[in-house]
Design a protein around this motif. Structure first.
Motif, PDB file in Angstrom:
ATOM      1  N   ILE A  77       1.518  -0.782   0.097  1.00 46.44           N
ATOM      2  CA  ILE A  77       0.351  -0.024  -0.144  1.00 46.44           C
ATOM      3  C   ILE A  77       0.737   0.866  -0.036  1.00 46.44           C
ATOM      4  O   ILE A  77       2.215   1.547   0.713  1.00 46.44           O
ATOM      5  CB  ILE A  77      -1.149   0.086   1.280  1.00 46.44           C
ATOM      6  N   ARG A  78       1.267   1.812  -0.952  1.00 45.60           N
ATOM      7  CA  ARG A  78       2.148   3.112  -1.323  1.00 45.60           C
ATOM      8  C   ARG A  78       1.279   4.457  -1.192  1.00 45.60           C
ATOM      9  O   ARG A  78      -0.550   4.646  -2.019  1.00 45.60           O
ATOM     10  CB  ARG A  78       2.721   3.078  -2.476  1.00 45.60           C
ATOM     11  N   ILE A  91       1.002   8.334   3.617  1.00 43.13           N
ATOM     12  CA  ILE A  91       1.260   6.778   4.292  1.00 43.13           C
ATOM     13  C   ILE A  91       2.244   6.911   5.650  1.00 43.13           C
ATOM     14  O   ILE A  91       3.350   6.556   4.942  1.00 43.13           O
ATOM     15  CB  ILE A  91       0.587   5.708   3.828  1.00 43.13           C
ATOM     16  N   VAL A  92       1.631   6.381   6.789  1.00 41.81           N
ATOM     17  CA  VAL A  92       2.673   6.359   8.178  1.00 41.81           C
ATOM     18  C   VAL A  92       3.121   5.142   7.648  1.00 41.81           C
ATOM     19  O   VAL A  92       4.842   5.602   7.825  1.00 41.81           O
ATOM     20  CB  VAL A  92       2.278   6.636   9.086  1.00 41.81           C
ATOM     21  N   ASN A  93       2.609   4.220   7.601  1.00 37.24           N
ATOM     22  CA  ASN A  93       3.278   2.461   7.309  1.00 37.24           C
ATOM     23  C   ASN A  93       3.929   2.368   5.652  1.00 37.24           C
ATOM     24  O   ASN A  93       3.399   1.374   5.932  1.00 37.24           O
ATOM     25  CB  ASN A  93       2.827   1.646   8.205  1.00 37.24           C
ATOM     26  N   SER A  94       4.330   3.571   5.558  1.00 35.82           N
ATOM     27  CA  SER A  94       4.501   3.276   3.763  1.00 35.82           C
ATOM     28  C   SER A  94       5.979   2.631   3.287  1.00 35.82           C
ATOM     29  O   SER A  94       6.926   3.407   4.333  1.00 35.82           O
ATOM     30  CB  SER A  94       4.604   4.267   2.978  1.00 35.82           C
ATOM     31  N   PRO A  95       5.979   1.193   2.616  1.00 34.14           N
ATOM     32  CA  PRO A  95       5.055   1.096   1.795  1.00 34.14           C
ATOM     33  C   PRO A  95       3.303   0.517   3.096  1.00 34.14           C
ATOM     34  O   PRO A  95       4.935  -0.396   3.534  1.00 34.14           O
ATOM     35  CB  PRO A  95       5.285  -0.061   1.445  1.00 34.14           C
ATOM     36  N   GLY A  96       2.735  -0.066   3.537  1.00 26.52           N
ATOM     37  CA  GLY A  96       2.131  -0.851   4.002  1.00 26.52           C
ATOM     38  C   GLY A  96       2.592  -2.342   3.301  1.00 26.52           C
ATOM     39  O   GLY A  96       2.192  -2.303   1.974  1.00 26.52           O
ATOM     40  N   THR A  97       2.091  -3.136   4.136  1.00 26.87           N
ATOM     41  CA  THR A  97       1.866  -5.033   3.845  1.00 26.87           C
ATOM     42  C   THR A  97       0.826  -5.410   4.189  1.00 26.87           C
ATOM     43  O   THR A  97      -0.013  -5.466   4.859  1.00 26.87           O
ATOM     44  CB  THR A  97       3.114  -5.663   4.315  1.00 26.87           C
ATOM     45  N   ILE A  98      -0.155  -6.131   3.075  1.00 28.42           N
ATOM     46  CA  ILE A  98      -1.301  -6.513   3.107  1.00 28.42           C
ATOM     47  C   ILE A  98      -0.690  -8.070   2.739  1.00 28.42           C
ATOM     48  O   ILE A  98      -0.141  -8.898   2.094  1.00 28.42           O
ATOM     49  CB  ILE A  98      -2.368  -6.550   1.778  1.00 28.42           C
ATOM     50  N   ILE A 108      -6.218   2.084   5.547  1.00 24.35           N
ATOM     51  CA  ILE A 108      -4.875   2.961   4.687  1.00 24.35           C
ATOM     52  C   ILE A 108      -4.338   4.135   5.993  1.00 24.35           C
ATOM     53  O   ILE A 108      -5.498   4.892   6.397  1.00 24.35           O
ATOM     54  CB  ILE A 108      -4.877   3.544   3.434  1.00 24.35           C
ATOM     55  N   LEU A 109      -3.490   4.244   6.425  1.00 25.76           N
ATOM     56  CA  LEU A 109      -3.457   4.513   7.194  1.00 25.76           C
ATOM     57  C   LEU A 109      -2.344   5.960   7.126  1.00 25.76           C
ATOM     58  O   LEU A 109      -1.200   6.050   6.917  1.00 25.76           O
ATOM     59  CB  LEU A 109      -1.983   3.823   8.341  1.00 25.76           C
ATOM     60  N   LEU A 110      -3.433   7.342   6.811  1.00 22.05           N
ATOM     61  CA  LEU A 110      -3.326   8.321   6.163  1.00 22.05           C
ATOM     62  C   LEU A 110      -2.542   9.187   7.742  1.00 22.05           C
ATOM     63  O   LEU A 110      -2.977   9.551   8.171  1.00 22.05           O
ATOM     64  CB  LEU A 110      -4.401   8.929   5.715  1.00 22.05           C
ATOM     65  N   VAL A 111      -1.526  10.192   6.583  1.00 22.83           N
ATOM     66  CA  VAL A 111      -1.122  11.382   7.586  1.00 22.83           C
ATOM     67  C   VAL A 111      -1.125  12.212   6.578  1.00 22.83           C
ATOM     68  O   VAL A 111      -0.895  12.851   5.523  1.00 22.83           O
ATOM     69  CB  VAL A 111       0.557  10.792   8.027  1.00 22.83           C
ATOM     70  N   ASN A 112      -1.158  13.299   7.330  1.00 22.57           N
ATOM     71  CA  ASN A 112      -1.389  14.695   6.902  1.00 22.57           C
ATOM     72  C   ASN A 112       0.106  15.236   6.996  1.00 22.57           C
ATOM     73  O   ASN A 112       0.308  16.040   8.212  1.00 22.57           O
ATOM     74  CB  ASN A 112      -2.817  15.907   7.032  1.00 22.57           C
ATOM     75  N   GLN A 128      -2.006   3.258  -3.570  1.00 20.43           N
ATOM     76  CA  GLN A 128      -2.404   2.475  -4.436  1.00 20.43           C
ATOM     77  C   GLN A 128      -1.980   1.602  -3.971  1.00 20.43           C
ATOM     78  O   GLN A 128      -1.134   1.091  -2.997  1.00 20.43           O
ATOM     79  CB  GLN A 128      -1.550   3.517  -5.507  1.00 20.43           C
ATOM     80  N   MET A 129      -2.445   0.300  -4.779  1.00 23.35           N
ATOM     81  CA  MET A 129      -2.060  -0.966  -4.338  1.00 23.35           C
ATOM     82  C   MET A 129      -1.019  -1.965  -5.202  1.00 23.35           C
ATOM     83  O   MET A 129      -1.694  -2.313  -6.245  1.00 23.35           O
ATOM     84  CB  MET A 129      -3.296  -1.415  -3.737  1.00 23.35           C
ATOM     85  N   VAL A 130       0.231  -2.202  -4.800  1.00 23.46           N
ATOM     86  CA  VAL A 130       0.872  -2.657  -5.775  1.00 23.46           C
ATOM     87  C   VAL A 130       0.416  -3.994  -5.287  1.00 23.46           C
ATOM     88  O   VAL A 130       1.837  -4.543  -3.945  1.00 23.46           O
ATOM     89  CB  VAL A 130       2.413  -1.964  -5.907  1.00 23.46           C
ATOM     90  N   VAL A 131      -0.016  -5.539  -6.341  1.00 24.65           N
ATOM     91  CA  VAL A 131       0.897  -7.217  -5.826  1.00 24.65           C
ATOM     92  C   VAL A 131       2.118  -7.476  -6.512  1.00 24.65           C
ATOM     93  O   VAL A 131       1.968  -7.271  -7.789  1.00 24.65           O
ATOM     94  CB  VAL A 131      -0.406  -7.596  -6.951  1.00 24.65           C
ATOM     95  N   ALA A 132       2.727  -7.750  -5.668  1.00 26.23           N
ATOM     96  CA  ALA A 132       4.177  -8.245  -5.808  1.00 26.23           C
ATOM     97  C   ALA A 132       4.313  -9.547  -5.300  1.00 26.23           C
ATOM     98  O   ALA A 132       3.984 -10.081  -4.188  1.00 26.23           O
ATOM     99  CB  ALA A 132       4.814  -6.947  -5.279  1.00 26.23           C
TER     100      ALA A 132
END
Ligand SMILES: O=c1ccn([C@H]2C[C@H](O)[C@@H](COP(=O)(O)OP(=O)(O)OP(=O)(O)O)O2)c(=O)[nH]1
Ligand SMILES: [Mg+2]
Length: 163
Positions: A77-78, A91-98, A108-112, A128-132
């Motif tokens: 999750i980017r 995103i705080v934890n970028s890239p998030g892992t699913i 999605i943990l958004l931060v301003n 955006q979500m990238v499958v890898a």
């Protein structure tokens, strides 16, 4: 049916693209690749009322999306660069892992990171979500640092090669 969806279906058949199960509990469209070469699919906010993000505030935002990835795959999750550039939204934890075994809702943990308040509307594309593919390893434990192979870099890092 829209040309975009016909192309998606054709690509799936012709290129044997990976099939991934998805549940969409929102009224937003399924995430899709915006262009032929896009690596990521945009994810939409699925919220009942607009969410206000104050400066430096973070909040977990629902997408209404649940997926089942095959083992050996992850989804990253980017942030979207447009939101980051124009509004300082990241995103705080970028890239998030699913993880492949996760069955919960993708959030999605958004931060301003800007000085101004930002308002998120439902249906807005917030990430955006990238499958890898990914590897998993077994450890081969050794006792001494000398048992790791020698390299020119050695332990150099953090700018060791200069500017
Ligand atoms: O941006 C994210 C990151 C994670 N997750 C979900 C899917 C992922 O499989 C699960 C766990 O994520 P992670 O391993 O990053 O979090 P943790 O803090 O290590 O939690 P856990 O102990 O549940 O693994 O949370 C999301 O929905 N969005
Ligand atoms: Mg974890």
């Amino acid at each position: 049916m829209k040309k975009k969806y016909i192309n998606l279906i054709l690509n799936t058949i012709i290129e044997n693209i990976l099939q991934v199960k998805i549940i969409n509990k929102s009224s937003n469209p399924l995430p899709f690749y915006q262009t032929e070469g896009s690596a990521g699919m945009d994810l939409y906010a699925n919220i009942e009322t607009p969410i206000e993000l104050d400066s430096l505030e973070r909040q977990l935002i629902s997408t209404g999306i649940f997926i089942e990835l095959p083992l050996g795959f992850e989804a990253q999750i980017r942030p979207r660069s447009g939101l980051a550039f124009k509004h300082g939204i990241s995103i705080v934890n970028s890239p998030g892992t699913i993880d492949a075994d996760y069955r919960g809702e993708i959030k999605i943990l958004l931060v301003n990171l800007s000085k101004d308040k930002f308002v998120i509307q439902t249906g807005e594309r917030i990430a955006q979500m990238v499958v890898a593919k990914h590897e998993r390893v077994n450890w081969q434990e050794v006792q001494n640092i000398e048992q790791l192979s020698q390299t020119d870099r050695g332990s150099g890092g953090y700018g060791s090669t200069g500017k």
